[in-house]
Write a protein that holds these residues in place. Structure first.
Motif, PDB file in Angstrom:
ATOM      1  N   THR A 102       0.837  -1.205   0.000  1.00  0.00           N
ATOM      2  CA  THR A 102       0.000   0.000   0.000  1.00  0.00           C
ATOM      3  C   THR A 102       0.871   1.254   0.000  1.00  0.00           C
ATOM      4  O   THR A 102       0.552   2.238  -0.660  1.00  0.00           O
TER       5      THR A 102
ATOM      6  N   VAL B 251     -21.204   7.643  -3.024  1.00  0.00           N
ATOM      7  CA  VAL B 251     -20.388   8.306  -4.045  1.00  0.00           C
ATOM      8  C   VAL B 251     -19.667   9.501  -3.418  1.00  0.00           C
ATOM      9  O   VAL B 251     -20.008   9.945  -2.324  1.00  0.00           O
TER      10      VAL B 251
ATOM     11  N   ASP C 281      -4.582   7.798  -8.361  1.00  0.00           N
ATOM     12  CA  ASP C 281      -5.494   8.490  -7.455  1.00  0.00           C
ATOM     13  C   ASP C 281      -4.882   9.727  -6.826  1.00  0.00           C
ATOM     14  O   ASP C 281      -5.579  10.647  -6.445  1.00  0.00           O
TER      15      ASP C 281
ATOM     16  N   ALA D 139     -16.833   7.570  -7.811  1.00  0.00           N
ATOM     17  CA  ALA D 139     -16.987   6.459  -6.873  1.00  0.00           C
ATOM     18  C   ALA D 139     -15.699   5.672  -6.980  1.00  0.00           C
ATOM     19  O   ALA D 139     -15.285   5.332  -8.086  1.00  0.00           O
ATOM     20  N   GLY D 140     -15.082   5.391  -5.869  1.00  0.00           N
ATOM     21  CA  GLY D 140     -13.775   4.754  -5.930  1.00  0.00           C
ATOM     22  C   GLY D 140     -12.823   5.693  -6.639  1.00  0.00           C
ATOM     23  O   GLY D 140     -12.664   6.833  -6.250  1.00  0.00           O
ATOM     24  N   SER D 141     -12.262   5.234  -7.741  1.00  0.00           N
ATOM     25  CA  SER D 141     -11.337   6.106  -8.451  1.00  0.00           C
ATOM     26  C   SER D 141     -11.865   6.500  -9.819  1.00  0.00           C
ATOM     27  O   SER D 141     -11.162   7.078 -10.620  1.00  0.00           O
ATOM     28  N   GLY D 142     -13.121   6.157 -10.114  1.00  0.00           N
ATOM     29  CA  GLY D 142     -13.644   6.433 -11.448  1.00  0.00           C
ATOM     30  C   GLY D 142     -14.735   7.479 -11.429  1.00  0.00           C
ATOM     31  O   GLY D 142     -15.327   7.793 -10.403  1.00  0.00           O
TER      32      GLY D 142
ATOM     33  N   LEU E 277     -23.626   0.776  -7.050  1.00  0.00           N
ATOM     34  CA  LEU E 277     -23.240   2.027  -6.422  1.00  0.00           C
ATOM     35  C   LEU E 277     -24.056   2.231  -5.163  1.00  0.00           C
ATOM     36  O   LEU E 277     -25.245   1.972  -5.148  1.00  0.00           O
TER      37      LEU E 277
ATOM     38  N   ASP F 113       0.151   5.567  -7.401  1.00  0.00           N
ATOM     39  CA  ASP F 113      -1.227   5.480  -7.896  1.00  0.00           C
ATOM     40  C   ASP F 113      -1.702   6.743  -8.583  1.00  0.00           C
ATOM     41  O   ASP F 113      -1.359   7.856  -8.230  1.00  0.00           O
TER      42      ASP F 113
ATOM     43  N   VAL G   4     -16.216   2.363 -13.066  1.00  0.00           N
ATOM     44  CA  VAL G   4     -17.117   2.236 -11.934  1.00  0.00           C
ATOM     45  C   VAL G   4     -18.160   1.161 -12.234  1.00  0.00           C
ATOM     46  O   VAL G   4     -18.639   1.063 -13.348  1.00  0.00           O
ATOM     47  N   ASP G   5     -18.492   0.371 -11.247  1.00  0.00           N
ATOM     48  CA  ASP G   5     -19.571  -0.607 -11.399  1.00  0.00           C
ATOM     49  C   ASP G   5     -20.886   0.089 -11.071  1.00  0.00           C
ATOM     50  O   ASP G   5     -21.228   0.291  -9.912  1.00  0.00           O
TER      51      ASP G   5
ATOM     52  N   TYR H 217      -6.167  13.076  -7.606  1.00  0.00           N
ATOM     53  CA  TYR H 217      -7.504  13.513  -7.185  1.00  0.00           C
ATOM     54  C   TYR H 217      -7.479  14.117  -5.791  1.00  0.00           C
ATOM     55  O   TYR H 217      -8.408  14.743  -5.358  1.00  0.00           O
TER      56      TYR H 217
END
Lengths: 289, 170
Positions: free
Chosen positions: A108, A277, A117, A160-163, A274, A115, A269-270, A120
Motif C-alpha cells: 500500500t 459516491v 489516485d 466512486a472509488g477512483s472512477g 453504487l 497510484d 465504476v460498477d 484527485y
C-alpha cells in the motif's frame, strides 16, 4: 393554477375535457419555463425534497438491510458448513496472514506513491449516499442525500472509488440529481491517458446491457491507441475536471471516413452496485466572456 | 378530504417503492411502473377528472426528481389518467380483465411516448431494440406487479365508495 385550487374549495363543475385542456397548456408552459430558467423548479424541488427525501432515505436504508438479510438467510446453511471447514484452516492461515500483512503494508505504501489516485487528492470531496434511482427504465440517473445546504452545486463532478460516475444536474436543499456517464443523453469529452488524443464518450442505452459505453471522434492516425488504454476526462471538457478516470478501451474501429476512430469502453465504476459516491466540491473553471 | 389524503398516500407510496425498493428487485435492470398502475386504476375507477389529476401529480413527482423539464412526464401521465377515465362507465370492481387490459395499454402508451419524445427526437431510431429490451419487459413486469398492487388500490377505494357515489355523479 386556479382550476386545482377551486376544485378543493367548493363544488366544482369544470368537466374533465376542459381541465385536461387547461392543464396541458400549463404543462407545456412549465416545460418551456423549466428548460430555460429554474424559476419554478427551485421552489418545487424544495417542497418535494422536504417531503419525499427523508422517506426515501429511510426506505433505501431498510431496503438495503432487507436485501442483505434475505441474502444472509439463503446462504446461512452454506455458511455453517463452510465455517466448520474454515475453522480448521484458521491456525495455518493466521501464520500466513501475519506474513502477508507485512507485505501488504509495504504494497500500500508503494501504491500510494504510484497510484493515479494521487492527483484527485487535490480536490476537496464529500461523501453522499444514493437514496433513489430513476423510476423509469430509460435513463440512469439517481438522487443523493446532499444538496445546496451541504455546499453542492450544479455541474459538480461525482466519483466512486477512483472512477467518474457523472455530474450533478439539479440541486434541492437536501438532495441532488446526478446524471451518470452511461445515461443515453450523456456526452463528455475525454482523452487517452497515454497519447493525450481526445475523444467523445457518450452513453448508449443499447450498449448498457453489455456494461460498456461508446466513444467516437478519436483522431489516432499513428495507431498508437490500443485496447486496454486508460481514458480520463480531458482538459477541454467544460463540465468535468481534467484527469478523472473514465474507463478502459475494450474495442476500437476505424470509422468509414478513415480519419477518426470509434469504439467501446468499459467504465471504471460498477454502476450496478453504487451505494456511496464522492462529490468533488470544485467546479471546472469557466472563462467569462 | 379523507379521499385526498388516501390519494396522496398512494402516490407517495408508489413513487417510493418504484424509486427505491424495486430498484433492488429489478429483473435485468427493468423496474415495474407502479405509477402507471395507480394512475390508470384511479382513472377507470374514479373517472377522467380524478384520473388526470392523479396522473398529473405522479408525473410531477417524477419530473421534479428525475426529469429534465418539469411537465413532460406530468403530461404523459395526465393523458393516461384521462384516457383511462373514459372507461369508468364500463368498469366493475369484480371484473379483472378490463383493468388488466387497460393497464397493459397504458404502459404501452407510456413506453411509446417516452421513446418518441426522448429517444426518437435524438435520432435513436432502433425502435425494435428499445421495444424488445425496455418497453416489453417493463409491461410484463408491471402486469405481474398489478396482480398485487391492484387489489390494494381497489380496497383503498372501496372504503370510500358509498360516500363518493353521491358526490361524483355528473
Amino acid at each position: 393554477m386556479s382550476p386545482i385550487v377551486k376544485k378543493k374549495g367548493e363544488k366544482f363543475t369544470l368537466s374533465g375535457k376542459y381541465l385536461l385542456f387547461i392543464l396541458t397548456i400549463l404543462c407545456t408552459g412549465l416545460i418551456v419555463l423549466t428548460l430555460y430558467t429554474d424559476y419554478i423548479s427551485r421552489p418545487l424541488s424544495v417542497i418535494a425534497g422536504r417531503i419525499v427525501v427523508p422517506m426515501q432515505e429511510g426506505i433505501s436504508y431498510v431496503g438495503s438491510s432487507l436485501s442483505g438479510r434475505s441474502e444472509e438467510l439463503v446462504h446461512i446453511r452454506d455458511l455453517l458448513a463452510e465455517n466448520e471447514r474454515l475453522r480448521s484452516q484458521i491456525d495455518q492461515l493466521t501464520i500466513e496472514n501475519t506474513m502477508y500483512k507485512q507485505d501488504r503494508y509495504e504494497l500500500t505504501n508503494l501504491r500510494d506513491l504510484y497510484d493515479l489516485d494521487a492527483q484527485y487528492d487535490d480536490y476537496e470531496k464529500i461523501g453522499a449516499r444514493i437514496i433513489a434511482r430513476d423510476p423509469g427504465n430509460w435513463f440512469h440517473s439517481f438522487t443523493i442525500n446532499k444538496g445546496y445546504e451541504d455546499g453542492l452545486e450544479v455541474d459538480m463532478n461525482i466519483m466512486a472509488g477512483s472512477g467518474l460516475v457523472g455530474r450533478i444536474t439539479k440541486v434541492g436543499p437536501n438532495w441532488s440529481k446526478v446524471i451518470t456517464i452511461i445515461a443515453d443523453n450523456s456526452y463528455l469529452s475525454g482523452q487517452v491517458l497515454a497519447t493525450e488524443d481526445t475523444l467523445i464518450v457518450s452513453g448508449n442505452l443499447e450498449l448498457y446491457a453489455d456494461g460498456v459505453v461508446e466513444f467516437e471522434q478519436l483522431k489516432d492516425n499513428a495507431d498508437r491507441v490500443v485496447i486496454g488504454d486508460k481514458i480520463v476526462t480531458s482538459n477541454i471538457s467544460n463540465k468535468y475536471l481534467p484527469g478523472i478516470l473514465i474507463g478502459y478501451i475494450t474495442s476500437i474501429n476505424r470509422d468509414a471516413n478513415n480519419l477518426t476512430k470509434s469504439g467501446r469502453l468499459t467504465p471504471a465504476v460498477d454502476f450496478e452496485r453504487l451505494d456511496i459516491v464522492l462529490v468533488i466540491l470544485e467546479l471546472k473553471q469557466e472563462i467569462e466572456e | 378530504m379523507r379521499k385526498i389524503i388516501i390519494y396522496i398516500i398512494l402516490i407517495i407510496f408508489c413513487f417510493l417503492l418504484q424509486s427505491t425498493v424495486f430498484r433492488g428487485l429489478a429483473f435485468a435492470g427493468i423496474v415495474p411502473n407502479f405509477l402507471i398502475v395507480l394512475t390508470a386504476s384511479l382513472g377507470f375507477m374514479r373517472g377522467e377528472r380524478t384520473g388526470l389529476l392523479i396522473g398529473l401529480f405522479c408525473g410531477l413527482l417524477t419530473d421534479i426528481f428525475f426529469g429534465d423539464a418539469i411537465g413532460l412526464y406530468a403530461m404523459i401521465y395526465m393523458y393516461i389518467g384521462f384516457l383511462n377515465g373514459k372507461f369508468s362507465g364500463i368498469f366493475y370492481p369484480e371484473n379483472i380483465k378490463l383493468p388488466m387490459t387497460l393497464i397493459l395499454f397504458s404502459n404501452l402508451f407510456y413506453g411509446l411516448f417516452t421513446y418518441m419524445l426522448l429517444f426518437m427526437m435524438r435520432s435513436r431510431l432502433n425502435f425494435s431494440y428499445y421495444f424488445v429490451n425496455i418497453i416489453f419487459p417493463e409491461i410484463i413486469y408491471t402486469i405481474l406487479i398489478t396482480l398485487f398492487l391492484y387489489p390494494l388500490i381497489l380496497v383503498s377505494q372501496f372504503d370510500l365508495r358509498p360516500k363518493n357515489d353521491a358526490e361524483t355523479t355528473n
